[in-house]
Motif scaffolding. Structure first.
Motif, short mmCIF file in Angstrom:
data_model
loop_
_atom_site.label_atom_id
_atom_site.label_comp_id
_atom_site.label_asym_id
_atom_site.label_seq_id
_atom_site.Cartn_x
_atom_site.Cartn_y
_atom_site.Cartn_z
N ARG A 1 36.40 -61.16 -5.73
CA ARG A 1 36.61 -60.18 -4.73
C ARG A 1 37.40 -60.75 -3.59
O ARG A 1 37.30 -62.01 -3.35
CB ARG A 1 35.37 -59.56 -4.43
CG ARG A 1 34.76 -58.96 -5.43
CD ARG A 1 35.09 -57.59 -5.76
NE ARG A 1 34.41 -56.95 -6.81
CZ ARG A 1 35.26 -55.90 -7.31
NH1 ARG A 1 36.26 -55.50 -6.87
NH2 ARG A 1 34.57 -55.08 -8.41
N PRO A 2 38.17 -59.63 -2.98
CA PRO A 2 39.14 -60.23 -1.90
C PRO A 2 38.15 -60.90 -0.73
O PRO A 2 38.50 -61.79 -0.04
CB PRO A 2 39.57 -59.08 -1.43
CG PRO A 2 39.78 -58.11 -2.63
CD PRO A 2 38.63 -58.44 -3.29
N ALA A 3 36.99 -60.52 -0.39
CA ALA A 3 36.07 -60.91 0.61
C ALA A 3 35.89 -61.97 0.44
O ALA A 3 35.63 -63.05 1.33
CB ALA A 3 35.02 -59.87 0.90
N VAL A 4 35.47 -62.73 -0.81
CA VAL A 4 35.08 -63.94 -1.16
C VAL A 4 36.03 -65.02 -1.18
O VAL A 4 35.93 -65.97 -0.67
CB VAL A 4 34.54 -63.94 -2.66
CG1 VAL A 4 34.17 -65.44 -3.36
CG2 VAL A 4 33.34 -63.20 -2.85
N LEU A 5 37.35 -64.64 -1.55
CA LEU A 5 38.49 -65.34 -1.57
C LEU A 5 38.87 -65.83 0.09
O LEU A 5 39.32 -66.74 0.41
CB LEU A 5 39.79 -64.71 -2.18
CG LEU A 5 39.71 -64.55 -3.75
CD1 LEU A 5 40.85 -63.75 -4.05
CD2 LEU A 5 39.49 -65.76 -4.40
N TRP A 6 38.81 -64.59 0.93
CA TRP A 6 39.10 -64.76 2.39
C TRP A 6 38.24 -65.86 2.77
O TRP A 6 38.48 -66.91 3.49
CB TRP A 6 38.88 -63.66 3.07
CG TRP A 6 40.05 -62.83 3.12
CD1 TRP A 6 40.39 -61.40 2.45
CD2 TRP A 6 41.42 -63.01 3.76
NE1 TRP A 6 41.71 -61.29 2.46
CE2 TRP A 6 42.32 -62.06 3.34
CE3 TRP A 6 41.76 -64.27 4.40
CZ2 TRP A 6 43.69 -61.91 3.95
CZ3 TRP A 6 43.07 -64.15 5.28
CH2 TRP A 6 44.14 -63.02 4.56
N ARG A 7 36.72 -65.76 2.53
CA ARG A 7 35.85 -66.77 2.98
C ARG A 7 36.23 -68.21 2.65
O ARG A 7 36.14 -69.08 3.23
CB ARG A 7 34.28 -66.30 2.63
CG ARG A 7 33.84 -65.34 3.64
CD ARG A 7 32.07 -64.94 3.22
NE ARG A 7 32.41 -63.98 2.45
CZ ARG A 7 31.73 -63.64 1.50
NH1 ARG A 7 30.84 -64.38 0.85
NH2 ARG A 7 31.95 -62.08 0.80
N GLU A 8 36.58 -68.13 1.41
CA GLU A 8 36.80 -69.66 0.80
C GLU A 8 38.15 -70.11 1.43
O GLU A 8 37.99 -71.42 1.54
CB GLU A 8 37.23 -69.50 -0.76
CG GLU A 8 35.86 -69.21 -1.70
CD GLU A 8 36.18 -68.93 -3.31
OE1 GLU A 8 37.50 -68.94 -3.50
OE2 GLU A 8 35.17 -68.89 -3.67
N SER A 9 39.16 -69.35 1.62
CA SER A 9 40.34 -70.03 2.31
C SER A 9 40.04 -70.01 3.79
O SER A 9 40.75 -71.15 4.42
CB SER A 9 41.30 -68.86 2.15
OG SER A 9 40.97 -67.59 2.89
N GLU A 10 38.84 -69.60 4.46
CA GLU A 10 38.81 -70.03 5.75
C GLU A 10 38.17 -71.09 5.77
O GLU A 10 38.26 -71.97 6.69
CB GLU A 10 38.10 -68.79 6.39
CG GLU A 10 38.70 -67.50 6.87
CD GLU A 10 37.97 -66.48 7.32
OE1 GLU A 10 36.60 -66.71 7.41
OE2 GLU A 10 38.44 -65.43 7.55
N GLY A 11 37.21 -71.58 4.90
CA GLY A 11 36.55 -72.78 4.92
C GLY A 11 37.22 -73.98 4.26
O GLY A 11 36.72 -75.16 4.48
N ALA A 12 38.38 -73.80 3.97
CA ALA A 12 39.15 -74.99 3.20
C ALA A 12 39.61 -75.82 4.29
O ALA A 12 39.97 -75.56 5.44
CB ALA A 12 40.20 -74.55 2.56
#
Length: 42
Positions: free
Chosen positions: A31-42
């Motif tokens: 899901r896009p929300a999960v992808l956004w969270r993953e990219s912010e934590g990288a």
């Protein structure tokens, strides 16, 4: 989708294809929300 309203959900609208592709990619990539969270934590 928001610009086209309910018409975008019909097969007569050219934007319908993009909605279908987004649904398929959401299953494949997540899901896009999960992808956004993953990219912010990288």
């Amino acid at each position: 989708m928001h610009v086209h309203g309910p018409f975008a959900l019909t097969r007569h609208a050219p934007v319908h294809r993009h909605r279908e592709l987004a649904a398929v990619e959401a299953v494949r990539l997540g899901r896009p929300a999960v992808l956004w969270r993953e990219s912010e934590g990288a």
